[in-house]
Design a protein around this motif. Structure first.
Motif, PDB file in Angstrom:
ATOM      1  N   LEU A 410       0.662  -1.406  -0.037  1.00 50.49           N
ATOM      2  CA  LEU A 410       0.509   0.159   0.354  1.00 50.49           C
ATOM      3  C   LEU A 410       1.330   1.316   0.340  1.00 50.49           C
ATOM      4  O   LEU A 410       1.092   2.394  -0.670  1.00 50.49           O
ATOM      5  CB  LEU A 410      -0.825   0.037   1.009  1.00 50.49           C
ATOM      6  CG  LEU A 410      -2.115  -1.464   1.175  1.00 50.49           C
ATOM      7  CD1 LEU A 410      -2.875  -1.182   2.618  1.00 50.49           C
ATOM      8  CD2 LEU A 410      -3.078  -0.422   0.440  1.00 50.49           C
ATOM      9  N   VAL A 411       1.951   1.601   0.474  1.00 50.00           N
ATOM     10  CA  VAL A 411       2.916   2.465   0.537  1.00 50.00           C
ATOM     11  C   VAL A 411       3.588   2.945  -0.697  1.00 50.00           C
ATOM     12  O   VAL A 411       3.674   4.281  -0.558  1.00 50.00           O
ATOM     13  CB  VAL A 411       3.834   2.556   1.833  1.00 50.00           C
ATOM     14  CG1 VAL A 411       4.976   3.139   1.926  1.00 50.00           C
ATOM     15  CG2 VAL A 411       3.269   2.561   3.379  1.00 50.00           C
ATOM     16  N   ALA A 412       4.129   1.201  -1.297  1.00 48.28           N
ATOM     17  CA  ALA A 412       4.664   1.782  -2.268  1.00 48.28           C
ATOM     18  C   ALA A 412       3.666   2.642  -3.228  1.00 48.28           C
ATOM     19  O   ALA A 412       3.928   2.559  -3.552  1.00 48.28           O
ATOM     20  CB  ALA A 412       5.054   0.368  -3.292  1.00 48.28           C
ATOM     21  N   LEU A 413       2.378   1.965  -3.413  1.00 52.94           N
ATOM     22  CA  LEU A 413       1.453   2.246  -4.415  1.00 52.94           C
ATOM     23  C   LEU A 413       1.290   3.853  -3.738  1.00 52.94           C
ATOM     24  O   LEU A 413       0.827   4.366  -4.792  1.00 52.94           O
ATOM     25  CB  LEU A 413       0.143   1.799  -4.276  1.00 52.94           C
ATOM     26  CG  LEU A 413      -0.470   0.246  -4.541  1.00 52.94           C
ATOM     27  CD1 LEU A 413      -1.551  -0.133  -3.979  1.00 52.94           C
ATOM     28  CD2 LEU A 413       0.623   0.425  -6.747  1.00 52.94           C
ATOM     29  N   GLU A 414       1.152   4.272  -2.665  1.00 55.34           N
ATOM     30  CA  GLU A 414       0.556   6.063  -2.583  1.00 55.34           C
ATOM     31  C   GLU A 414       2.300   6.560  -2.921  1.00 55.34           C
ATOM     32  O   GLU A 414       1.860   7.634  -3.460  1.00 55.34           O
ATOM     33  CB  GLU A 414       0.886   5.610  -0.666  1.00 55.34           C
ATOM     34  CG  GLU A 414      -0.706   5.356   0.187  1.00 55.34           C
ATOM     35  CD  GLU A 414      -0.711   5.193   1.221  1.00 55.34           C
ATOM     36  OE1 GLU A 414       0.509   4.898   1.994  1.00 55.34           O
ATOM     37  OE2 GLU A 414      -1.943   4.942   1.695  1.00 55.34           O
ATOM     38  N   PHE A 415       3.471   5.962  -2.417  1.00 57.56           N
ATOM     39  CA  PHE A 415       4.209   6.630  -3.092  1.00 57.56           C
ATOM     40  C   PHE A 415       4.146   6.303  -4.783  1.00 57.56           C
ATOM     41  O   PHE A 415       5.050   7.799  -5.095  1.00 57.56           O
ATOM     42  CB  PHE A 415       5.534   5.566  -2.432  1.00 57.56           C
ATOM     43  CG  PHE A 415       6.915   6.510  -3.194  1.00 57.56           C
ATOM     44  CD1 PHE A 415       7.696   8.081  -2.810  1.00 57.56           C
ATOM     45  CD2 PHE A 415       7.600   6.075  -3.627  1.00 57.56           C
ATOM     46  CE1 PHE A 415       8.924   8.150  -3.078  1.00 57.56           C
ATOM     47  CE2 PHE A 415       8.824   6.869  -4.963  1.00 57.56           C
ATOM     48  CZ  PHE A 415       9.702   7.602  -4.249  1.00 57.56           C
ATOM     49  N   LYS A 416       4.413   6.075  -5.342  1.00 56.05           N
ATOM     50  CA  LYS A 416       3.997   6.138  -6.926  1.00 56.05           C
ATOM     51  C   LYS A 416       3.311   6.803  -6.981  1.00 56.05           C
ATOM     52  O   LYS A 416       3.225   7.423  -8.048  1.00 56.05           O
ATOM     53  CB  LYS A 416       3.611   4.150  -7.317  1.00 56.05           C
ATOM     54  CG  LYS A 416       3.772   4.260  -8.851  1.00 56.05           C
ATOM     55  CD  LYS A 416       3.792   2.910  -9.730  1.00 56.05           C
ATOM     56  CE  LYS A 416       4.076   2.778 -11.111  1.00 56.05           C
ATOM     57  NZ  LYS A 416       4.088   1.437 -11.068  1.00 56.05           N
ATOM     58  N   SER A 417       1.837   6.487  -6.951  1.00 53.83           N
ATOM     59  CA  SER A 417       0.664   7.948  -7.084  1.00 53.83           C
ATOM     60  C   SER A 417       0.989   8.858  -6.584  1.00 53.83           C
ATOM     61  O   SER A 417       0.563  10.192  -6.416  1.00 53.83           O
ATOM     62  CB  SER A 417       0.061   7.122  -6.644  1.00 53.83           C
ATOM     63  OG  SER A 417      -0.346   7.406  -4.900  1.00 53.83           O
TER      64      SER A 417
END
Length: 467
Positions: A410-417
């Motif tokens: 989830l954190v990786a997706l948030e960072f990517k977005s």
């Protein structure tokens, strides 16, 4: 289409059977030759079997058993009569006085007699002796030796038990190093993907250089952990090879240990403490050793008490002597037969002191047996406690690893977005590495704990009784 699918399934099944057969053949060959270069996938069972064949400690244990067998044969030989033959030849020079005396005696019968000086004197004899009764000392010496043989055999099994325990420790240490490599490689792959994304964003002007530099550092850090994990893996393999008893070992570069399988219901079951303690009392070779040592000490008391009885010996012999040459004739031999009775009336309390010493030694050994039985019970209960603790850790770390994995994704997706921070992503990835490491430790510890429990109860020996 269905026919083609069916054919593919048949080919896959044949390939899997052939691969398994090839691996089995390689394992058997490695066990016979002690060459790990033939094995690319090593499991704990193969490692244990290899150690039982190659470890020099077990060869020493077998030699001790052979010594005990020969001691038993030595004591049994005392029941047989002893037959000795002897022969002697002497060249004798008489003193002047002896010569004159013998010459005078000879001339009393023959004035012209002469005495040979020097003279050759030959003697020969055959003697048989047999101990008819020795106060039952022979009987109990044989019993001592028999108990000693069984004790040595139990000692050999104890050596096998300890070797198997050492193999499991070395194997699971290497398996944990292998799991650490997998964790480090997964960390490296994740950070490389993040580095590629960061570089792509930086090149199009939508990402800062700091992100790229951060992930380069993270990749280097993952590589550092990977180097350490591979070094630990190689070191653990050589440690394992040493425990297996292999000299100048050759390891296949492709060698891997069998990966951890998913925990079964049996893995997560609670051990039966009462049953385990009973099995240990029945199966542990060190307990058997101590029990046979008690029997030996009781026989030693009986041997010492033999001094209170008389001894009876039978003797018979044929002997003769001849001058000038050793060409004996039948008329030159005489014979004798005798019976000898010996009974000690007083020796300053020697026999009583010997019996007292033997009884004290017996009490010491009986106390050691009691102490050992208490320790064995404690060892089994400790092993069970470790199994239960490892089961709890596996449940906890499995759940925690799943939560941390979900959180990192989830954190990786948030960072990517663009909604999450780099710091938070780094923390989430570190947490994931830690969680994976703890899960691997818990899973390996569970297997080690179950193996240790089988070692403590002695059940492990039945798995390799054929070797």
């Amino acid at each position: 289409m269905r026919k083609r699918t069916f054919e593919l399934l048949i080919l896959m099944a044949v390939w899997m059977v052939a691969t398994a057969a090839s691996a089995q053949t390689a394992s058997e060959s490695a066990i016979e030759t002690g060459d790990l270069s033939q094995i690319t996938l090593l499991d704990l069972d193969t490692a244990c079997r290899l150690a039982l064949v190659a470890n020099p400690s077990l060869a020493a244990a077998r030699a001790r058993v052979a010594q005990a067998e020969q001691r038993l044969l030595q004591t049994r030989s005392q029941y047989w009569p002893r037959l000795d033959a002897n022969a002697a030849g002497n060249r004798v020079w008489l003193s002047d006085r002896s010569y004159e005396q013998q010459l005078l005696q000879a001339r009393l019968f023959d004035p012209n007699a002469q005495i040979d000086d020097p003279d050759n004197i030959f003697a020969a004899g055959l003697y048989a002796t047999w101990v008819a009764f020795d106060g039952f000392a022979r009987k109990f010496r044989v019993a001592q030796a028999q108990f000693g043989l069984v004790r040595s055999q139990a000692g050999s099994r104890e050596a096998r038990r300890l070797i198997l325990a050492a193999v499991a420790r070395a194997y699971y240490s290497a398996l944990l190093a292998q799991e650490s490599i997998a964790i480090a490689e997964a960390d490296d792959r994740f950070n490389r993907r993040q580095l590629e994304d960061a570089q792509a964003r930086y090149q199009v002007g939508v990402g800062p250089l700091s992100d790229t530099l951060n992930f380069k550092v993270r990749v280097n850090s993952a590589q550092s952990f990977l180097i350490e994990a591979r070094r630990a893996w190689e070191t653990s393999l050589y440690t394992l090879a040493a425990v297996l008893g292999l000299e100048n070992v050759k390891l296949s570069p492709a060698l891997r240990l069998t990966p951890l399988a998913t925990e079964t219901a049996a893995d997560m079951a609670i051990p039966d403490t009462a049953l385990a303690v009973a099995l240990a009392a029945e199966n542990r070779p060190d307990v058997a050793q101590a029990q046979w040592a008690v029997q030996q000490s009781k026989a030693a008391v009986k041997v010492a008490q033999a001094g209170y009885y008389p001894s009876v010996n039978l003797m018979a012999g044929v002997n003769g002597s001849r001058q000038e040459d050793p060409s004996f004739e039948s008329e030159e031999f005489g014979s004798a037969i005798g019976l000898e009775l010996n009974y000690n009336l007083f020796a300053g309390g020697l026999d009583r002191a010997r019996v007292g010493e033997a009884r004290a030694a017996r009490r010491e050994i009986e106390s050691e047996l009691d102490r050992l039985q208490i320790r064995v019970s404690a060892d089994v209960r400790t092993a069970i406690a470790r199994v239960i603790e490892a089961q709890k850790q596996v449940r906890l770390q499995t759940e925690n690893a799943a939560l941390v994995t979900q959180n990192r994704d989830l954190v990786a997706l948030e960072f990517k977005s663009g909604e999450g921070t780099l710091v938070r992503l780094n923390e989430a990835q570190r947490d994931l590495n830690t969680a994976r490491g703890r899960l691997a430790q818990a899973r390996v510890a569970l297997r080690q704990a179950w193996f240790d429990l089988k070692v403590e109860t002695g059940e492990i020996l039945s798995d390799y009784a054929q070797l």
